[in-house]
Structure formats: C-alpha cells, structure tokens
Design a protein around this motif. Structure first.
Motif, PDB file in Angstrom:
ATOM      1  N   GLY A 138       0.774  -1.222   0.000  1.00 30.38           N
ATOM      2  CA  GLY A 138       0.000   0.000   0.000  1.00 30.38           C
ATOM      3  C   GLY A 138       0.812   1.284   0.000  1.00 30.38           C
ATOM      4  N   MET A 139       2.032   1.227  -0.562  1.00 27.37           N
ATOM      5  CA  MET A 139       2.907   2.408  -0.579  1.00 27.37           C
ATOM      6  C   MET A 139       3.083   2.992  -1.983  1.00 27.37           C
ATOM      7  SD  MET A 139       4.128   3.130   2.502  1.00 27.37           S
ATOM      8  CE  MET A 139       5.745   3.887   2.309  1.00 27.37           C
ATOM      9  N   HIS A 140       2.383   2.455  -2.966  1.00 27.49           N
ATOM     10  CA  HIS A 140       2.640   2.859  -4.344  1.00 27.49           C
ATOM     11  C   HIS A 140       2.237   4.311  -4.615  1.00 27.49           C
ATOM     12  CE1 HIS A 140       3.657   2.230  -8.486  1.00 27.49           C
ATOM     13  NE2 HIS A 140       2.442   2.501  -8.910  1.00 27.49           N
ATOM     14  N   ASP A 141       1.254   4.825  -3.879  1.00 28.38           N
ATOM     15  CA  ASP A 141       0.797   6.202  -4.093  1.00 28.38           C
ATOM     16  C   ASP A 141       1.578   7.218  -3.270  1.00 28.38           C
ATOM     17  OD1 ASP A 141      -1.102   5.285  -5.840  1.00 28.38           O
ATOM     18  OD2 ASP A 141      -2.680   5.134  -4.327  1.00 28.38           O
ATOM     19  N   THR A 142       2.507   6.748  -2.447  1.00 30.52           N
ATOM     20  CA  THR A 142       3.269   7.654  -1.581  1.00 30.52           C
ATOM     21  C   THR A 142       4.175   8.543  -2.414  1.00 30.52           C
ATOM     22  OG1 THR A 142       3.253   5.995   0.170  1.00 30.52           O
ATOM     23  CG2 THR A 142       4.873   7.761   0.370  1.00 30.52           C
ATOM     24  N   LYS A 143       4.163   9.841  -2.148  1.00 29.85           N
ATOM     25  CA  LYS A 143       4.953  10.776  -2.938  1.00 29.85           C
ATOM     26  C   LYS A 143       6.372  10.955  -2.409  1.00 29.85           C
ATOM     27  CE  LYS A 143       0.954  13.371  -4.598  1.00 29.85           C
ATOM     28  NZ  LYS A 143       0.281  14.695  -4.689  1.00 29.85           N
ATOM     29  N   SER A 144       6.602  10.622  -1.157  1.00 33.09           N
ATOM     30  CA  SER A 144       7.929  10.786  -0.559  1.00 33.09           C
ATOM     31  C   SER A 144       8.907   9.753  -1.112  1.00 33.09           C
ATOM     32  CB  SER A 144       7.843  10.644   0.960  1.00 33.09           C
ATOM     33  OG  SER A 144       9.138  10.564   1.532  1.00 33.09           O
ATOM     34  N   ILE A 145       9.974  10.222  -1.752  1.00 34.21           N
ATOM     35  CA  ILE A 145      10.986   9.314  -2.304  1.00 34.21           C
ATOM     36  C   ILE A 145      11.654   8.530  -1.190  1.00 34.21           C
ATOM     37  CG2 ILE A 145      13.216   9.234  -3.479  1.00 34.21           C
ATOM     38  CD1 ILE A 145      12.316  11.539  -5.217  1.00 34.21           C
ATOM     39  N   CYS A 146      11.918   9.168  -0.067  1.00 39.39           N
ATOM     40  CA  CYS A 146      12.616   8.486   1.030  1.00 39.39           C
ATOM     41  C   CYS A 146      11.771   7.372   1.627  1.00 39.39           C
ATOM     42  CB  CYS A 146      13.006   9.493   2.112  1.00 39.39           C
ATOM     43  SG  CYS A 146      14.282  10.651   1.585  1.00 39.39           S
ATOM     44  N   LEU A 147      10.472   7.627   1.811  1.00 40.84           N
ATOM     45  CA  LEU A 147       9.595   6.580   2.345  1.00 40.84           C
ATOM     46  C   LEU A 147       9.486   5.403   1.384  1.00 40.84           C
ATOM     47  CD1 LEU A 147       6.641   8.551   4.020  1.00 40.84           C
ATOM     48  CD2 LEU A 147       8.372   7.131   5.140  1.00 40.84           C
ATOM     49  N   ARG A 148       9.373   5.716   0.100  1.00 35.36           N
ATOM     50  CA  ARG A 148       9.295   4.638  -0.899  1.00 35.36           C
ATOM     51  C   ARG A 148      10.593   3.849  -0.944  1.00 35.36           C
ATOM     52  NH1 ARG A 148       7.008   6.810  -6.512  1.00 35.36           N
ATOM     53  NH2 ARG A 148       7.015   4.572  -6.958  1.00 35.36           N
ATOM     54  N   ALA A 149      11.723   4.537  -0.839  1.00 37.30           N
ATOM     55  CA  ALA A 149      13.022   3.851  -0.849  1.00 37.30           C
ATOM     56  C   ALA A 149      13.135   2.903   0.337  1.00 37.30           C
ATOM     57  CB  ALA A 149      14.159   4.869  -0.820  1.00 37.30           C
ATOM     58  N   LEU A 150      12.705   3.360   1.502  1.00 34.61           N
ATOM     59  CA  LEU A 150      12.752   2.519   2.700  1.00 34.61           C
ATOM     60  C   LEU A 150      11.848   1.297   2.540  1.00 34.61           C
ATOM     61  CD1 LEU A 150      14.030   2.485   5.539  1.00 34.61           C
ATOM     62  CD2 LEU A 150      11.941   3.601   6.379  1.00 34.61           C
ATOM     63  N   ALA A 151      10.685   1.505   1.945  1.00 32.91           N
ATOM     64  CA  ALA A 151       9.750   0.398   1.740  1.00 32.91           C
ATOM     65  C   ALA A 151      10.279  -0.612   0.724  1.00 32.91           C
ATOM     66  CB  ALA A 151       8.402   0.945   1.265  1.00 32.91           C
ATOM     67  N   ARG A 152      11.104  -0.153  -0.210  1.00 29.74           N
ATOM     68  CA  ARG A 152      11.609  -1.033  -1.271  1.00 29.74           C
ATOM     69  C   ARG A 152      12.773  -1.936  -0.834  1.00 29.74           C
ATOM     70  NH1 ARG A 152      12.122   3.064  -6.475  1.00 29.74           N
ATOM     71  NH2 ARG A 152       9.896   3.148  -7.036  1.00 29.74           N
ATOM     72  N   LEU A 153      13.470  -1.562   0.217  1.00 30.82           N
ATOM     73  CA  LEU A 153      14.692  -2.272   0.603  1.00 30.82           C
ATOM     74  C   LEU A 153      14.516  -3.783   0.776  1.00 30.82           C
ATOM     75  CD1 LEU A 153      16.543   0.173   3.032  1.00 30.82           C
ATOM     76  CD2 LEU A 153      17.367  -0.729   0.847  1.00 30.82           C
ATOM     77  N   PRO A 154      13.394  -4.278   1.337  1.00 25.44           N
ATOM     78  CA  PRO A 154      13.249  -5.738   1.480  1.00 25.44           C
ATOM     79  C   PRO A 154      13.324  -6.510   0.164  1.00 25.44           C
ATOM     80  CG  PRO A 154      11.649  -4.599   2.857  1.00 25.44           C
ATOM     81  CD  PRO A 154      12.301  -3.553   2.002  1.00 25.44           C
ATOM     82  N   VAL A 155      13.076  -5.834  -0.969  1.00 19.93           N
ATOM     83  CA  VAL A 155      13.152  -6.515  -2.270  1.00 19.93           C
ATOM     84  C   VAL A 155      14.589  -6.903  -2.597  1.00 19.93           C
ATOM     85  CG1 VAL A 155      12.741  -6.239  -4.753  1.00 19.93           C
ATOM     86  CG2 VAL A 155      11.125  -5.269  -3.103  1.00 19.93           C
ATOM     87  N   VAL A 156      15.553  -6.091  -2.135  1.00 22.37           N
ATOM     88  CA  VAL A 156      16.954  -6.314  -2.493  1.00 22.37           C
ATOM     89  C   VAL A 156      17.549  -7.517  -1.749  1.00 22.37           C
ATOM     90  CG1 VAL A 156      19.246  -5.242  -2.581  1.00 22.37           C
ATOM     91  CG2 VAL A 156      17.210  -3.852  -2.965  1.00 22.37           C
ATOM     92  N   VAL A 157      17.046  -7.806  -0.554  1.00 23.76           N
ATOM     93  CA  VAL A 157      17.649  -8.837   0.306  1.00 23.76           C
ATOM     94  C   VAL A 157      17.661 -10.222  -0.349  1.00 23.76           C
ATOM     95  CG1 VAL A 157      17.520 -10.015   2.529  1.00 23.76           C
ATOM     96  CG2 VAL A 157      17.152  -7.540   2.394  1.00 23.76           C
ATOM     97  N   PRO A 158      16.526 -10.744  -0.865  1.00 26.14           N
ATOM     98  CA  PRO A 158      16.579 -12.067  -1.509  1.00 26.14           C
ATOM     99  C   PRO A 158      17.449 -12.091  -2.758  1.00 26.14           C
ATOM    100  CG  PRO A 158      14.426 -11.048  -1.843  1.00 26.14           C
ATOM    101  CD  PRO A 158      15.146 -10.217  -0.830  1.00 26.14           C
ATOM    102  N   ILE A 159      17.535 -10.968  -3.470  1.00 24.50           N
ATOM    103  CA  ILE A 159      18.396 -10.899  -4.656  1.00 24.50           C
ATOM    104  C   ILE A 159      19.853 -11.070  -4.244  1.00 24.50           C
ATOM    105  CG2 ILE A 159      19.215  -9.358  -6.496  1.00 24.50           C
ATOM    106  CD1 ILE A 159      16.388  -8.103  -6.450  1.00 24.50           C
TER     107      ILE A 159
END
Length: 489
Positions: free
Chosen positions: A351-372
C-alpha cells in the motif's frame, strides 16, 4: 516558449484522444496539449528534463537498447563456443527478430488495455501500469497470476545475474578479494537504486549505459582482433547437444529483455510510438553483439568453454580495465531496470505505491533487495545461470505468454473489429498473426523451454556439482602453490 506548468495543463482524455502526450510519475497525470516543438524545447532548456524526467521516443529507445544488452555481452562468446560461429550468428538474428515481435505484441496489448480503461474513465494518477495488470484487464485473474509469477521471478533472477556479473567483472581488476566478497559489496551499492522513482528518471542513465556497452563491445572486437588467434586455437563447436542448446538458450535470454516493456511504455508521453522502438533497438544491438562475439570466438575458440566471461581471456590493459569499470556502472543501471518493476509490485502489495515521498518509498523497497543479494551468493555461476533463466523463465515471460495473450484477446470477431491497434502493414491479416503467434509458442515451448531447459539445467547442475553452492570464487584461477624456501648459509 510556454512555461512547463502551462505545457502540462490538463485536458480531458477520451478514447479518441488516447495516446496524446502523457506526463506521469511524480507529476499530476495529464494529457499534454503541446506540439513536438514545444516538447523539444523543454527537453533542451530544462535541466530537470535533460537529466531526470524523460518520456520521449528516444528515451524509450535508449532504455530498450541499454537494458537489452548488458552483462550478457560478455557471455555471448561463450555461447558461440557452444554453438559454433554460424549457429551463433543465426540464433542472434532469429531470436532478436522474434523478441522484437513479442515486444510489439506486448505494446499492442498495453494500448488495448489502456484504451478500454480510458473508456471506463479509470484514472491512473500516481499509478504505473504493469504487465500482470494488462493480463488481468484483458484475460482475467488466472492470467494475472500467471504473468505475475513468471514476470517477477524472471526480474528477480535478472537482478541476481547483474550482481553476479558485477563480482565476476571486478575480479579481473582486483583479485585480492574473492568474488563472493565482491558480491556483498556490489549488493550494497545496487541497493541504492531504491531511490530512483520510476522509468521516467532513467533518462541520463540509459544514455550513459548504452555508451558504456558500445565501448565495451568494440573494445572486445578490437582487442580480440589485435590479439590474434591464440596458439593452437581450435573451433570444434557445436560439440555436444547439451552445449548446443545451452548456448542457444543464452541467446534467447539475450533478446528477452522486454519484461519491462509495459513500464517503459507507461513512462512515455506518447506510448503508441513504442511499437517499432524495440525493433530499432535490436538492430543497433546487433552491431554490438555479433562483431564482438564473433571476434572473441575467432581468437580463443574452445578455450571459451571454460571461461564464460570474455574478460578472462583478454590481456590486462588500461582499455580492458576501462571496459570493466564501464560495465560495472552499466550493470548497476541494468539492476535498477530489472528491480524497478519489482519495487512497484512490492509497493502495491504493502500500500505504498501512491506515496509521494521518495525516502519513504526507498525505505519500503529495501526488502526486495535482500533475496536478490542472497540468491547471488548461493548461485554465483556467471554464464550458466543465464541459460537456465532463459529456458525456464524468459521463454514464458516474454515469448509464450505474450503470443498466447494476443491470440486469446482477439479471438472473437467483435474484439478484432473494435481493436485499438489493427495488424501491422507487413502482416495485415489477423489469420497471419494468429499463425505466426502459434509458431512462436510452439518453437519456444519445444526448443527454448524443452531442449533448452534440459540442456541448461544439465549444465547448471554440473556447475553445482563442480563448484558447490555458495562457491567462494567461481571459475577463479587456483592459488599458486607455496614456493619452497631453501636457506643456504
């Protein structure tokens, strides 16, 4: 020149006006009523447009060409050693054109989906359309699940491959650290892509990335020709069926980089211009891949069977080090290309796709990098993993599913009559399109997934048996034995 705010003044979007220039991604979704000259003037005079906010046909071309050929450029000579010179060239041309066709199909289905939704007055404000949503809108939830599973898994492993390639390449400049350690380091570096909001913002990166790949390709060609043929060089490929289909599947993977087609189109101001862009990008990529792979295979022949990275056989020089560094930067860019759709999916899930804050979105995205990061450490098999991903994932994601989806979307007479995009001029018959799509499905299912899957997985298992999972330094030279010391007094 009109100010940027005036240039982006909203007009009502109807089904008839769909495809007029569209500006999204951090800016209010609007159809832009400006002329080509005005768009060009913004591109020239606005620093933000030049460096950060792209959406033109040229931006899409650079994105497609840059994303299509990255680390795979270094593994194509390895594929030629498995296939032989003639088969290597023919498969490149064949899969390049086949990939361009299915990219065209994806673009048609995107426009069809978008047009239908526009008629229903659906708003995509702050929302990036993705391939699984197109399948859902046109064919239903089962197709959505199928597209989501294959697309996300392919992009996941596509990102893994970029990390593996980073570690493999930097090792040829600095071998004081093993490849696993370099994977840890570059995993942290690539995690910074969470700060890039969308494909709009890859304008300067796509341009630089393609320049870097172009330099590397012509360096490989020139270095191999200047080096000349290695002493005792032999060219025995194709040697075994398992190697032949492994090499063919790596080439299928090479020209299957259009898993991000929908996201690139959605970032365009005029998405309907995309239809021939992927083909134009592929034609340019041919000028990079065919000469470089042919020259390196000519110079080193069967030695490449045990060296999946072309850098391994070329003599160390400032030109080679420059190529390695440029490829590292480009792999960072390509990691972002592969990961950004995964970031979008994850944002929608939490539920973060509509968030305008780049920093909040970046923080939310970090879990995607871990399995990679983790998968890159488990399977560090640069080269063989490309073929496995190509056979098991690319074959369905960007060849079979788009062809089947197009056939089913336009299976009824009413769907064909009301189609947003009619058949292209070079294949004006719906029957001809149906037959060719059926050929694509059959060929890729049998040759790509069937024979390719058997061959690439056999080769992959062999790498696991030889080097083991979590291999510390895949295909590294063994350390020299300790020198015997004798003391003479």
């Amino acid at each position: 020149m009109m100010p940027e705010k005036q240039a982006e003044e909203a007009i009502v979007v109807s089904s008839a006006s769909y495809g007029e220039a569209e500006h999204e991604g951090g800016v209010k979704r609007e159809a832009v009523a400006v002329t080509e000259e005005e768009e060009d003037s913004h591109s020239i005079f606005s620093v933000k447009s030049i460096l950060w906010h792209g959406g033109s046909a040229w931006d899409a071309w650079f994105s497609c060409a840059s994303n299509q050929v990255a680390q795979v450029l270094l593994t194509l000579p390895y594929s030629f050693s498995q296939l032989g010179m003639l088969s290597g060239i023919l498969f490149q041309v064949f899969y390049g054109l086949l990939g361009s066709w299915t990219a065209y199909l994806i673009s048609v289905l995107y426009i069809e989906y978008r047009t239908r939704k526009e008629k229903e007055n659906v708003s995509f404000k702050n929302h990036v359309i993705q391939w699984f949503e197109v399948l859902d809108g046109l064919l239903g939830p089962y197709w959505k699940a199928l597209g989501l599973a294959f697309n996300c898994t392919f992009l996941l492993f596509g990102s893994v491959i970029q990390l593996i390639a980073c570690a493999s390449n930097i090792y040829y400049i600095n071998d004081r650290l093993d490849k696993r350690t370099w994977t840890y380091i570059f995993g942290a570096c690539c995690a910074t892509t969470v700060f890039i909001p969308s494909f709009h913002n890859y304008r300067i990166w796509s341009f630089l990335g393609l320049g870097m790949t172009t330099y590397t390709a012509w360096y490989l060609t020139a270095a191999a020709l200047i080096h000349g043929q290695a002493e005792g060089v032999v060219h025995t490929g194709p040697k075994k069926l398992v190697l032949y289909f492994t090499g063919a599947t790596n080439i299928l993977y090479t020209f299957g980089g259009h898993a991000v087609t929908v996201e690139i189109m959605h970032a365009m101001w005029k998405p309907q211009k995309f239809k021939s862009i992927y083909l134009m990008a592929t034609l340019y990529v041919f000028t990079l891949t065919i000469p470089s792979a042919s020259a390196v295979y000519w110079a080193f022949g069967d030695q490449l069977l045990n060296h999946s990275n072309a850098f391994a056989l070329l003599p160390k020089s400032a030109f080679r080090d420059s190529a390695v560094i440029l490829m590292l930067i480009h792999q960072f860019i390509t990691f972002g290309f592969a990961c950004t759709p995964l970031y979008f999916v994850w944002e929608k899930v939490i539920g973060m796709h509509d968030t305008k804050s780049i920093c909040l979105r970046a923080l939310a995205r970090l879990p995607v990098v871990v399995p990679i990061w983790f998968l890159a450490i488990i399977f560090p098999f640069f080269g063989p993993i490309n073929s496995a991903v190509g056979a098991l994932l690319v074959s369905f994601t960007v060849y079979i599913i788009p062809a089947l989806a197009h056939m089913l979307t336009y299976r009824t007479a009413s769907a064909r009559q009301n189609a947003a995009e009619k058949p292209p001029f070079f294949m004006p018959s719906w029957t001809g399109m149906y037959v060719f799509n059926a050929f694509v499905v059959g060929w890729v299912l049998v040759v790509g997934f069937g024979f390719g899957g058997w061959a690439s997985m056999s080769n992959f298992v062999k790498q696991v048996d030889t080097f083991g999972l979590f291999a510390k330094c895949y295909q590294c030279k063994p350390p020299p034995p300790p020198a015997a010391t004798a003391h003479h007094r």
